[in-house]
Motif scaffolding. Structure first.
Motif, PDB file in Angstrom:
ATOM      1  N   CYS A 138       0.818  -1.217   0.000  1.00 45.16           N
ATOM      2  CA  CYS A 138       0.000   0.000   0.000  1.00 45.16           C
ATOM      3  C   CYS A 138       0.852   1.269   0.000  1.00 45.16           C
ATOM      4  O   CYS A 138       0.301   2.372   0.055  1.00 45.16           O
ATOM      5  N   PHE A 139       2.163   1.140   0.000  1.00 47.75           N
ATOM      6  CA  PHE A 139       3.012   2.319  -0.135  1.00 47.75           C
ATOM      7  C   PHE A 139       2.945   2.786  -1.591  1.00 47.75           C
ATOM      8  O   PHE A 139       3.341   2.063  -2.503  1.00 47.75           O
ATOM      9  N   GLU A 140       2.441   3.985  -1.790  1.00 45.06           N
ATOM     10  CA  GLU A 140       2.252   4.601  -3.102  1.00 45.06           C
ATOM     11  C   GLU A 140       1.118   3.948  -3.891  1.00 45.06           C
ATOM     12  O   GLU A 140       0.115   4.557  -4.170  1.00 45.06           O
ATOM     13  N   GLN A 141       1.261   2.689  -4.286  1.00 45.64           N
ATOM     14  CA  GLN A 141       0.220   2.047  -5.077  1.00 45.64           C
ATOM     15  C   GLN A 141      -0.007   0.630  -4.584  1.00 45.64           C
ATOM     16  O   GLN A 141       0.800   0.085  -3.823  1.00 45.64           O
ATOM     17  N   ILE A 142      -1.099   0.049  -5.015  1.00 49.76           N
ATOM     18  CA  ILE A 142      -1.428  -1.307  -4.597  1.00 49.76           C
ATOM     19  C   ILE A 142      -0.568  -2.298  -5.374  1.00 49.76           C
ATOM     20  O   ILE A 142      -0.525  -2.277  -6.603  1.00 49.76           O
ATOM     21  N   LEU A 143       0.127  -3.142  -4.635  1.00 50.98           N
ATOM     22  CA  LEU A 143       0.943  -4.203  -5.212  1.00 50.98           C
ATOM     23  C   LEU A 143       0.502  -5.538  -4.617  1.00 50.98           C
ATOM     24  O   LEU A 143       0.101  -5.603  -3.457  1.00 50.98           O
ATOM     25  N   PHE A 144       0.598  -6.585  -5.394  1.00 53.36           N
ATOM     26  CA  PHE A 144       0.356  -7.935  -4.902  1.00 53.36           C
ATOM     27  C   PHE A 144       1.670  -8.700  -4.957  1.00 53.36           C
ATOM     28  O   PHE A 144       2.372  -8.682  -5.972  1.00 53.36           O
TER      29      PHE A 144
END
Length: 395
Positions: A138-144
């Protein structure tokens, strides 16, 4: 939710109690104190979940009292209440759950109460972190980041699906009402069409989770289809892991400085910083203030230890992530002066002037301008003296 109120003005406590009781049906005000010297004993006696604590009290500073409360009852949540917002950063030294500025706005209080309830729910359901568990960035953008795979930037079918997932993630462990979601995402569409859009977005989220092998995350339908609840299963959220590690660091000294650096480097950007969601601003600001406070502490520690190269790097990191933070430019100017880096001073002043005056259309702080002009004057005098000495030697 068990609540204890502390304010040297009894009327303020009465007003806050009324506001809390209007917002929360299942709330118990276990005690209210106007004499801060009685608070520690009251906290030990009543064991509240959260303390709403006034900062500006004559007998004792509210921040110091908060520190004492957390010392005797570790894990208790504190919400600071103040007439002035300049205490915000200092409040986060204590990892305050939140802070409210008087007069307390009802909608602002509602957000705070929701955060408290969510934290209490998570506290009861908290699981021990599992190694190699799926990770949600959740840092900056959503990553999986599925186990055994590289982190992946998520390509959502629609922007609404992306925001819906982010909103459910932030409010997970509780059912979010369907009406809330419709008003948030499709406010100007008639209900039947908006509901269909919601069903479609839920379907797209489920398909996206499956395609990125994040199957442990699921969306459950509330009773009587009243809303939706996100369950992340065994997955973890990087911002929450970061905050948890930060809270476990303890005092900052020679033995923990490296650990502080490691954890603070985990903060790679603002909470969902790529997205302009209004509902996320409060959490984004809270985490940013917490990070900034600890970064400034670390910089001051390295300055005190005369490790100026590390202090410089800390401030450059602040500048990279928070380019509007005027104080870090000034800190760098003074640090560069200490290591006799004239070009560094000029560069920082130019960057600050460009950022503040041209981009933000704000004046530079008078203290910074005064310091820079005095430094420039000193440089001119030094150059003049050197030229004079050179002339004498040539004769």
């Amino acid at each position: 939710m068990r609540v204890l109120l502390v304010d040297d003005e009894p009327l303020a406590s009465i007003e806050l109690q009324g506001a809390l009781e209007r917002e929360v049906s299942e709330i118990q005000i276990v005690a209210a104190y106007s004499n801060p010297t009685e608070v520690i004993a009251g906290v030990l006696e009543h064991r509240p979940d959260v303390v709403f604590l006034d900062i500006g009290m004559p007998e004792i500073d509210g921040l110091e009292l908060g520190r004492q409360i957390q010392a005797v009852v570790p894990g208790i949540y504190i919400v600071f209440v103040t007439g002035y917002d300049q205490y915000a950063v200092r409040a986060f030294e204590l990892y305050a759950l939140d802070y409210l500025v008087k007069p307390v706005n009802d909608s602002r209080l509602r957000n705070t109460v929701m955060r408290i309830q969510e934290k209490l729910n998570l506290k009861g359901l908290r699981k021990v972190p599992v190694r190699n568990a799926p990770l949600i960035g959740c840092f900056e953008q959503i990553l999986f980041h599925p186990p055994g795979m590289e982190a992946q930037t998520v390509k959502w079918r629609t922007s609404k699906s992306q925001e819906l997932f982010a909103f459910l993630l932030y409010h997970r462990e509780r059912v979010v009402g369907r009406g809330v979601l419709l008003e948030l995402l499709w406010p100007n569409i008639e209900e039947a069409r908006a509901t269909q859009h919601l069903y479609t977005a839920i379907y797209h989220i489920r398909q996206t989770l499956k395609s990125y092998k994040m199957d442990s995350i699921s969306i459950r339908i509330g009773e009587l289809q009243a809303g939706y609840q996100l369950d992340i299963g065994g997955a973890q959220v990087d911002t929450e892991l970061w905050e948890s590690e930060l809270k476990q660091l303890g005092s900052l000294d020679v033995g923990t400085a490296d650990a502080y650096e490691r954890v603070l480097r985990m903060y790679t950007g603002h909470y969902l910083g790529y997205y302009d969601y209004l509902w996320v601003e409060h959490e984004r600001e809270r985490l940013q203030l917490l990070w900034l406070y600890q970064m400034k502490r670390l910089s001051e520690y390295y300055e005190g230890q005369c490790v100026l190269d590390k202090a410089i790097q800390i401030n450059l990191d602040i500048q990279r992530i928070c380019p509007d933070e005027e104080e870090c430019y000034f800190s760098l100017m003074k640090l560069y002066h200490a290591v006799d880096n004239h070009m560094g001073i000029e560069e920082q002043y130019y960057l600050l002037k460009t950022r503040m005056e041209r981009e933000l259309e704000l004046p530079i702080s008078e203290d910074i301008v005064r310091w820079y002009e005095q430094w420039r004057l000193g440089q001119h005098k030094l150059i003049g003296e050197l030229k004079g000495n050179s002339t004498l030697l040539s004769k």
